[in-house]
Scaffold this motif. Structure first.
Motif, PDB file in Angstrom:
ATOM      1  N   LEU A  84      32.384  60.759   8.306  1.00 51.04           N
ATOM      2  CA  LEU A  84      33.623  60.032   8.563  1.00 51.04           C
ATOM      3  C   LEU A  84      33.413  58.969   9.632  1.00 51.04           C
ATOM      4  N   LEU A  85      32.703  59.304  10.701  1.00 45.12           N
ATOM      5  CA  LEU A  85      32.407  58.305  11.726  1.00 45.12           C
ATOM      6  C   LEU A  85      31.650  57.125  11.120  1.00 45.12           C
ATOM      7  N   ASP A  86      30.684  57.417  10.260  1.00 45.28           N
ATOM      8  CA  ASP A  86      29.955  56.351   9.579  1.00 45.28           C
ATOM      9  C   ASP A  86      30.898  55.485   8.752  1.00 45.28           C
ATOM     10  N   ALA A  87      31.781  56.138   7.989  1.00 46.52           N
ATOM     11  CA  ALA A  87      32.693  55.398   7.116  1.00 46.52           C
ATOM     12  C   ALA A  87      33.664  54.543   7.916  1.00 46.52           C
ATOM     13  N   TRP A  88      34.092  55.047   9.071  1.00 41.19           N
ATOM     14  CA  TRP A  88      34.988  54.269   9.927  1.00 41.19           C
ATOM     15  C   TRP A  88      34.257  53.179  10.703  1.00 41.19           C
ATOM     16  N   GLY A  89      32.932  53.242  10.721  1.00 43.88           N
ATOM     17  CA  GLY A  89      32.147  52.226  11.413  1.00 43.88           C
ATOM     18  C   GLY A  89      31.969  52.481  12.895  1.00 43.88           C
ATOM     19  N   HIS A  90      31.943  53.740  13.295  1.00 46.47           N
ATOM     20  CA  HIS A  90      31.824  54.074  14.721  1.00 46.47           C
ATOM     21  C   HIS A  90      30.525  54.825  14.995  1.00 46.47           C
ATOM     22  N   ASP A  91      29.795  54.369  15.978  1.00 48.33           N
ATOM     23  CA  ASP A  91      28.631  55.134  16.432  1.00 48.33           C
ATOM     24  C   ASP A  91      29.057  56.343  17.238  1.00 48.33           C
ATOM     25  N   ARG A  92      30.159  56.184  18.030  1.00 47.34           N
ATOM     26  CA  ARG A  92      30.593  57.232  18.931  1.00 47.34           C
ATOM     27  C   ARG A  92      32.108  57.308  18.922  1.00 47.34           C
ATOM     28  N   ALA A  93      32.638  58.450  19.350  1.00 45.57           N
ATOM     29  CA  ALA A  93      34.084  58.630  19.414  1.00 45.57           C
ATOM     30  C   ALA A  93      34.410  59.667  20.471  1.00 45.57           C
ATOM     31  N   VAL A  94      35.642  59.616  20.955  1.00 40.48           N
ATOM     32  CA  VAL A  94      36.190  60.666  21.807  1.00 40.48           C
ATOM     33  C   VAL A  94      36.818  61.703  20.886  1.00 40.48           C
ATOM     34  N   LEU A  95      36.379  62.946  20.990  1.00 38.69           N
ATOM     35  CA  LEU A  95      36.894  64.017  20.137  1.00 38.69           C
ATOM     36  C   LEU A  95      38.069  64.708  20.818  1.00 38.69           C
ATOM     37  N   VAL A  96      39.146  64.876  20.072  1.00 35.18           N
ATOM     38  CA  VAL A  96      40.329  65.600  20.550  1.00 35.18           C
ATOM     39  C   VAL A  96      40.548  66.774  19.609  1.00 35.18           C
ATOM     40  N   GLY A  97      40.263  67.974  20.062  1.00 38.54           N
ATOM     41  CA  GLY A  97      40.436  69.155  19.241  1.00 38.54           C
ATOM     42  C   GLY A  97      41.629  69.975  19.681  1.00 38.54           C
ATOM     43  N   HIS A  98      42.224  70.694  18.742  1.00 42.85           N
ATOM     44  CA  HIS A  98      43.264  71.658  19.076  1.00 42.85           C
ATOM     45  C   HIS A  98      42.932  72.987  18.419  1.00 42.85           C
ATOM     46  N   SER A  99      43.034  74.069  19.186  1.00 39.03           N
ATOM     47  CA  SER A  99      42.825  75.419  18.686  1.00 39.03           C
ATOM     48  C   SER A  99      41.436  75.524  18.054  1.00 39.03           C
ATOM     49  N   PHE A 100      41.330  75.920  16.768  1.00 35.21           N
ATOM     50  CA  PHE A 100      40.004  76.001  16.155  1.00 35.21           C
ATOM     51  C   PHE A 100      39.303  74.644  16.137  1.00 35.21           C
ATOM     52  N   GLY A 101      40.062  73.568  16.179  1.00 40.34           N
ATOM     53  CA  GLY A 101      39.463  72.242  16.253  1.00 40.34           C
ATOM     54  C   GLY A 101      38.625  72.044  17.500  1.00 40.34           C
ATOM     55  N   THR A 102      38.924  72.787  18.575  1.00 37.83           N
ATOM     56  CA  THR A 102      38.080  72.691  19.774  1.00 37.83           C
ATOM     57  C   THR A 102      36.721  73.322  19.524  1.00 37.83           C
ATOM     58  N   ASN A 103      36.691  74.390  18.718  1.00 37.93           N
ATOM     59  CA  ASN A 103      35.405  74.972  18.337  1.00 37.93           C
ATOM     60  C   ASN A 103      34.587  73.979  17.518  1.00 37.93           C
ATOM     61  N   MET A 104      35.252  73.324  16.552  1.00 40.02           N
ATOM     62  CA  MET A 104      34.550  72.345  15.742  1.00 40.02           C
ATOM     63  C   MET A 104      34.025  71.207  16.604  1.00 40.02           C
ATOM     64  N   ALA A 105      34.789  70.785  17.593  1.00 36.24           N
ATOM     65  CA  ALA A 105      34.313  69.737  18.503  1.00 36.24           C
ATOM     66  C   ALA A 105      33.075  70.206  19.255  1.00 36.24           C
ATOM     67  N   GLY A 106      33.064  71.490  19.644  1.00 33.61           N
ATOM     68  CA  GLY A 106      31.899  72.033  20.336  1.00 33.61           C
ATOM     69  C   GLY A 106      30.663  72.061  19.449  1.00 33.61           C
ATOM     70  N   TYR A 107      30.825  72.524  18.215  1.00 34.71           N
ATOM     71  CA  TYR A 107      29.681  72.561  17.294  1.00 34.71           C
ATOM     72  C   TYR A 107      29.171  71.151  16.996  1.00 34.71           C
TER      73      TYR A 107
END
Length: 308
Positions: A84-107
Motif C-alpha cells: 500500500l505504501l508503494d501504491a500511494w507513492g510513499h517511502d515512509r509514513a507515520v503509523l497510527v494504530g488502534h487496539s490490535f492495529g498497534t500490534n500490526m504497527a509493531g510487527y
C-alpha cells in the motif's frame, strides 16, 4: 472522501481512503484499525488531524470493502501495508494504530523500520500479563444477567443477526468507562461493523500468540523512531499499568486520558484531540527537520563541462 481499490500481489483488492492535506504528503499518516476481523472505523480519529497531514486508511483484507477468503498471517498483513505504501507513492509514513492495529504497527516496524517515520499507538499494544485483569474488569462491568446472556449467546454456533448485534454489544460495552453511554456506543458499533471475520480474528490472534511482541521488545525499542507515543484510556478495561510498563521498556512517552476507556476519542474528545494532535505535530515536525537537514548535507551535483 476519495476511495480507491488497490490490488495486492496476490490479486486481493483492498478498499482505501485518502483524505487530508496533499501539501503535506511527504510524510503521511497511515491508520491501522483493530479487531482483528473488523473493518476500518477510524474515520473520526483521522478527521482530527486532516488539516495537518495527508491521511490514509484501509480495510484490512477480509473485512469491509476488502473482500477476501484465505488464511490470515502476520507476514501477509505486513506485506499488504508495504505494498500500500508503494501504491500511494510513499517511502515512509507515520503509523497510527488502534487496539490490535498497534500490534500490526509493531510487527511492521520490526520488518521494515526504514519505512516507519513515526509511531502513534492508541490503546495498545497490551503485552502480557494483562488478560486476567481485563477479563475481571469486563466481568465487573456486566450485571449477572448480562453475563449469563453473554455466555448463552457466545455458546450459539450460528447466531441470528439480532443475536449477533446483542452479543457484540454485550462484548463491547465493557470497553467504555462512561457507564451512562457505554451501551449506546457499543450498540452503534455492533450495528455498523458487521460481519465480523471470526476466522481472521482466530488466525491472527493465534499468530500473535505464536510470535508475541513480548519476545521482540528490545529489538522494537531499537527500531522505533524517536518521538513514539502511546495514548490510552486510564479507565480502559485493559489495565493502564500494562501500557506504562511497555512505555518504560520501549523508552517512549505514555499519555493516559482520565475517565476514558478503549476508545478515548469518544469519551474524552477534547483531551484526546489535544494529545493526538500534539503527537502528530511532533512527528511531522521531526520528519520535516530531518528532511531539511538531509537536503542541506546532500552533495551538490556539479554539471560537467562539455568538451566534445
Amino acid at each position: 472522501m476519495p476511495t480507491a481499490m488497490i490490488e495486492m500481489d496476490d490479486g486481493a483488492q483492498l478498499r482505501t481512503w485518502t483524505t487530508g492535506s496533499p501539501e503535506h504528503a511527504d510524510i503521511p499518516l497511515v491508520f491501522l484499525h483493530g479487531g482483528p476481523g473488523l473493518p476500518d472505523y477510524l474515520g473520526p480519529v483521522a478527521a482530527l488531524v486532516e488539516d495537518l497531514c495527508l491521511v490514509h486508511r484501509y480495510d484490512q483484507r477480509g473485512t469491509g470493502g476488502s473482500a477476501w477468503a484465505g488464511e490470515h498471517t502476520i507476514a501477509r498483513h505486513v506485506r499488504d501495508l508495504a505494498l500500500l505504501l508503494d501504491a500511494w507513492g510513499h517511502d515512509r509514513a507515520v503509523l497510527v494504530g488502534h487496539s490490535f492495529g498497534t500490534n500490526m504497527a509493531g510487527y511492521f516496524t520490526l520488518a521494515h523500520p526504514e519505512r516507519v517515520a513515526g509511531s502513534i499507538q492508541i490503546a495498545g499494544p497490551f503485552l502480557d500479563p494483562w488478560r486476567d485483569a481485563d477479563r475481571a474488569a469486563q466481568r465487573a462491568r456486566r450485571t449477572d444477567e448480562q453475563q449469563d446472556r453473554f455466555d448463552e449467546l457466545e455458546a450459539i454456533a450460528s447466531r441470528t443477526d439480532a443475536e449477533e448485534i446483542e452479543y457484540l454489544t454485550l462484548a463491547w460495552f465493557t470497553d467504555h468507562a462512561d457507564r451512562a453511554r457505554a451501551w449506546d456506543w457499543a450498540l452503534a458499533s455492533a450495528r455498523a461493523l458487521r460481519p465480523v471475520n471470526y476466522a481472521m480474528n482466530s488466525q491472527l490472534n493465534a499468530a500473535k500468540r505464536a510470535d508475541p511482541l513480548e519476545s521482540h521488545v528490545d529489538e522494537l525499542r531499537e527500531r522505533l523512531p524517536a518521538g513514539t507515543v502511546i495514548i490510552g484510556g486510564a479507565d480502559d478495561s485493559r489495565p493502564a499499568e500494562a501500557l506504562r510498563r511497555l512505555g518504560a521498556r520501549l523508552g517512549c512517552e505514555v499519555v493516559l486520558i482520565p475517565d476514558a476507556g478503549h476508545h478515548p476519542w469518544l469519551e474524552a474528545p477534547e483531551q484526546f484531540s489535544a494529545a493526538f494532535r500534539a503527537a502528530v505535530t511532533r512527528a511531522c515536525l521531526t520528519n520535516h527537520r530531518d528532511a531539511a537537514k538531509a537536503r542541506r548535507h546532500r552533495p551538490r551535483n556539479h554539471r560537467q563541462a562539455d568538451c566534445g
